[in-house]
Scaffold this motif. Structure first.
Motif, PDB file in Angstrom:
ATOM      1  N   THR A  22       0.861  -1.179   0.000  1.00 47.24           N
ATOM      2  CA  THR A  22       0.000   0.000   0.000  1.00 47.24           C
ATOM      3  C   THR A  22       0.896   1.227   0.000  1.00 47.24           C
ATOM      4  OG1 THR A  22      -1.717  -1.158   1.226  1.00 47.24           O
ATOM      5  CG2 THR A  22      -1.830   1.236   1.218  1.00 47.24           C
ATOM      6  N   LEU A  23       0.717   2.064  -1.001  1.00 48.04           N
ATOM      7  CA  LEU A  23       1.475   3.306  -1.116  1.00 48.04           C
ATOM      8  C   LEU A  23       0.531   4.449  -0.778  1.00 48.04           C
ATOM      9  CD1 LEU A  23       3.066   2.463  -4.576  1.00 48.04           C
ATOM     10  CD2 LEU A  23       4.189   2.321  -2.367  1.00 48.04           C
ATOM     11  N   CYS A  24       0.875   5.241   0.220  1.00 47.04           N
ATOM     12  CA  CYS A  24       0.002   6.327   0.679  1.00 47.04           C
ATOM     13  C   CYS A  24       0.570   7.686   0.284  1.00 47.04           C
ATOM     14  CB  CYS A  24      -0.146   6.273   2.192  1.00 47.04           C
ATOM     15  SG  CYS A  24      -0.893   4.750   2.765  1.00 47.04           S
ATOM     16  N   CYS A  25      -0.323   8.616  -0.011  1.00 47.86           N
ATOM     17  CA  CYS A  25       0.074   9.980  -0.330  1.00 47.86           C
ATOM     18  C   CYS A  25       0.481  10.708   0.945  1.00 47.86           C
ATOM     19  CB  CYS A  25      -1.075  10.739  -0.987  1.00 47.86           C
ATOM     20  SG  CYS A  25      -1.577  10.069  -2.562  1.00 47.86           S
ATOM     21  N   ASP A  26       1.425  11.598   0.801  1.00 50.68           N
ATOM     22  CA  ASP A  26       1.876  12.409   1.922  1.00 50.68           C
ATOM     23  C   ASP A  26       0.715  13.250   2.458  1.00 50.68           C
ATOM     24  OD1 ASP A  26       3.833  13.534   3.683  1.00 50.68           O
ATOM     25  OD2 ASP A  26       3.895  15.303   2.386  1.00 50.68           O
ATOM     26  N   ARG A  28      -2.048  12.481   3.352  1.00 49.33           N
ATOM     27  CA  ARG A  28      -3.337  12.001   2.830  1.00 49.33           C
ATOM     28  C   ARG A  28      -3.976  12.970   1.837  1.00 49.33           C
ATOM     29  NH1 ARG A  28      -5.222   7.528   4.744  1.00 49.33           N
ATOM     30  NH2 ARG A  28      -7.398   8.058   4.433  1.00 49.33           N
ATOM     31  N   LYS A  29      -3.133  13.588   1.016  1.00 47.24           N
ATOM     32  CA  LYS A  29      -3.637  14.491  -0.027  1.00 47.24           C
ATOM     33  C   LYS A  29      -4.273  13.645  -1.125  1.00 47.24           C
ATOM     34  CE  LYS A  29      -0.172  18.003   0.787  1.00 47.24           C
ATOM     35  NZ  LYS A  29       1.026  18.655   0.279  1.00 47.24           N
ATOM     36  N   PRO A  30      -5.446  14.006  -1.610  1.00 49.16           N
ATOM     37  CA  PRO A  30      -6.132  13.216  -2.640  1.00 49.16           C
ATOM     38  C   PRO A  30      -5.563  13.472  -4.040  1.00 49.16           C
ATOM     39  CG  PRO A  30      -7.487  15.063  -1.997  1.00 49.16           C
ATOM     40  CD  PRO A  30      -6.283  15.098  -1.104  1.00 49.16           C
ATOM     41  N   LEU A  31      -4.322  13.066  -4.252  1.00 46.47           N
ATOM     42  CA  LEU A  31      -3.642  13.321  -5.519  1.00 46.47           C
ATOM     43  C   LEU A  31      -4.255  12.565  -6.687  1.00 46.47           C
ATOM     44  CD1 LEU A  31       0.091  13.179  -4.388  1.00 46.47           C
ATOM     45  CD2 LEU A  31      -1.301  15.207  -4.841  1.00 46.47           C
ATOM     46  N   PHE A  32      -4.852  11.411  -6.409  1.00 42.62           N
ATOM     47  CA  PHE A  32      -5.311  10.562  -7.498  1.00 42.62           C
ATOM     48  C   PHE A  32      -6.774  10.782  -7.857  1.00 42.62           C
ATOM     49  CE2 PHE A  32      -1.933   8.020  -5.279  1.00 42.62           C
ATOM     50  CZ  PHE A  32      -0.922   8.478  -6.101  1.00 42.62           C
ATOM     51  N   VAL A  33      -7.387  11.809  -7.285  1.00 42.60           N
ATOM     52  CA  VAL A  33      -8.722  12.209  -7.732  1.00 42.60           C
ATOM     53  C   VAL A  33      -8.609  12.762  -9.144  1.00 42.60           C
ATOM     54  CG1 VAL A  33     -10.580  13.877  -7.337  1.00 42.60           C
ATOM     55  CG2 VAL A  33      -9.605  12.616  -5.423  1.00 42.60           C
ATOM     56  N   ASN A  34      -7.484  13.416  -9.414  1.00 42.28           N
ATOM     57  CA  ASN A  34      -7.207  13.961 -10.739  1.00 42.28           C
ATOM     58  C   ASN A  34      -6.945  12.800 -11.707  1.00 42.28           C
ATOM     59  OD1 ASN A  34      -5.670  14.862 -13.025  1.00 42.28           O
ATOM     60  ND2 ASN A  34      -5.177  16.725 -11.926  1.00 42.28           N
ATOM     61  N   TYR A  35      -7.692  12.760 -12.793  1.00 44.98           N
ATOM     62  CA  TYR A  35      -7.590  11.682 -13.773  1.00 44.98           C
ATOM     63  C   TYR A  35      -6.175  11.551 -14.339  1.00 44.98           C
ATOM     64  CZ  TYR A  35      -8.146   9.148 -18.131  1.00 44.98           C
ATOM     65  OH  TYR A  35      -7.992   8.261 -19.158  1.00 44.98           O
ATOM     66  N   TYR A  59      -3.840  -3.867  -9.240  1.00 42.23           N
ATOM     67  CA  TYR A  59      -3.683  -2.684  -8.402  1.00 42.23           C
ATOM     68  C   TYR A  59      -4.996  -1.921  -8.401  1.00 42.23           C
ATOM     69  CZ  TYR A  59      -2.938  -0.375 -12.907  1.00 42.23           C
ATOM     70  OH  TYR A  59      -3.078   0.063 -14.201  1.00 42.23           O
ATOM     71  N   VAL A  60      -5.178  -1.138  -7.364  1.00 42.39           N
ATOM     72  CA  VAL A  60      -6.344  -0.269  -7.240  1.00 42.39           C
ATOM     73  C   VAL A  60      -5.823   1.103  -6.853  1.00 42.39           C
ATOM     74  CG1 VAL A  60      -8.513   0.175  -6.029  1.00 42.39           C
ATOM     75  CG2 VAL A  60      -7.802  -2.181  -6.487  1.00 42.39           C
ATOM     76  N   ILE A  61      -6.179   2.098  -7.637  1.00 41.96           N
ATOM     77  CA  ILE A  61      -5.772   3.465  -7.337  1.00 41.96           C
ATOM     78  C   ILE A  61      -6.949   4.158  -6.666  1.00 41.96           C
ATOM     79  CG2 ILE A  61      -4.965   5.651  -8.285  1.00 41.96           C
ATOM     80  CD1 ILE A  61      -3.768   4.011 -10.621  1.00 41.96           C
ATOM     81  N   MET A  62      -6.754   4.501  -5.404  1.00 43.72           N
ATOM     82  CA  MET A  62      -7.755   5.205  -4.612  1.00 43.72           C
ATOM     83  C   MET A  62      -7.348   6.682  -4.547  1.00 43.72           C
ATOM     84  SD  MET A  62      -9.639   2.608  -3.857  1.00 43.72           S
ATOM     85  CE  MET A  62     -10.702   3.064  -2.514  1.00 43.72           C
ATOM     86  N   PRO A  63      -8.213   7.564  -4.073  1.00 46.09           N
ATOM     87  CA  PRO A  63      -7.857   8.993  -4.045  1.00 46.09           C
ATOM     88  C   PRO A  63      -6.587   9.323  -3.253  1.00 46.09           C
ATOM     89  CG  PRO A  63     -10.207   8.750  -3.735  1.00 46.09           C
ATOM     90  CD  PRO A  63      -9.624   7.359  -3.698  1.00 46.09           C
ATOM     91  N   VAL A  64      -6.330   8.619  -2.137  1.00 48.87           N
ATOM     92  CA  VAL A  64      -5.166   8.965  -1.314  1.00 48.87           C
ATOM     93  C   VAL A  64      -4.160   7.828  -1.163  1.00 48.87           C
ATOM     94  CG1 VAL A  64      -6.387  10.733  -0.002  1.00 48.87           C
ATOM     95  CG2 VAL A  64      -6.343   8.389   0.844  1.00 48.87           C
ATOM     96  N   HIS A  65      -4.378   6.704  -1.837  1.00 49.75           N
ATOM     97  CA  HIS A  65      -3.429   5.603  -1.738  1.00 49.75           C
ATOM     98  C   HIS A  65      -3.612   4.616  -2.899  1.00 49.75           C
ATOM     99  CE1 HIS A  65      -7.013   4.084   0.327  1.00 49.75           C
ATOM    100  NE2 HIS A  65      -6.590   2.873   0.018  1.00 49.75           N
ATOM    101  N   ILE A  66      -2.651   3.702  -2.986  1.00 49.25           N
ATOM    102  CA  ILE A  66      -2.664   2.670  -4.029  1.00 49.25           C
ATOM    103  C   ILE A  66      -2.477   1.320  -3.346  1.00 49.25           C
ATOM    104  CG2 ILE A  66      -1.495   1.763  -6.072  1.00 49.25           C
ATOM    105  CD1 ILE A  66      -0.353   4.652  -6.424  1.00 49.25           C
ATOM    106  N   HIS A  67      -3.298   0.352  -3.714  1.00 50.11           N
ATOM    107  CA  HIS A  67      -3.102  -1.035  -3.294  1.00 50.11           C
ATOM    108  C   HIS A  67      -2.498  -1.764  -4.481  1.00 50.11           C
ATOM    109  CE1 HIS A  67      -5.364  -0.592   0.390  1.00 50.11           C
ATOM    110  NE2 HIS A  67      -6.350  -0.013  -0.292  1.00 50.11           N
TER     111      HIS A  67
END
Length: 112
Positions: A22-26, A28-35, A59-67
């Motif tokens: 699991t890779l988390c954004c610093d 918890r910024k929602p970086l992956f909301v942006n397409y 993999y699953v890209i969520m708004p604030v993390h990646i599985h």
């Protein structure tokens, strides 16, 4: 992270073993909301898998993390692989952010 050395003690990645990461954004910024950011990360995962002797199962890209579920194909150091991926992703996210700020929505049409 507190007690990281205790969690890593005795861990040794082995060939053909499956790992979930699991890779988390610093902060918890929602970086992956942006397409564009999410698409960039998806492309990076695919390229990184091909060039680093590992199979991406899914993999699953969520708004604030990646599985990320992966399988190592060599005796590579898993920690170093993850560190390298995070560095590549950060560099490319900075580039795409700068381009988007500079050129606006036109960047959507030019990136592939």
């Amino acid at each position: 992270m507190a007690n990281t050395h205790k969690r890593l003690k005795g861990r040794c990645p082995t060939i053909n073993t499956f790992y979930t990461v699991t890779l988390c954004c610093d902060s918890r910024k929602p970086l992956f909301v942006n397409y564009l950011n999410a698409r960039l990360i998806a492309r990076e995962l695919a390229l990184f898998s091909k060039s680093n002797s590992l199979n991406t199962i899914c993999y699953v890209i969520m708004p604030v993390h990646i599985h990320w579920l992966l399988q190592l194909n060599s005796d590579s150091n898993l920690s170093n692989l993850i560190r390298n991926l995070k560095i590549l992703q950060l560099i490319n996210l900075i580039k795409i952010t700068e381009l988007t700020e500079r050129y606006g929505n036109q960047i959507i049409m030019t990136t592939k």
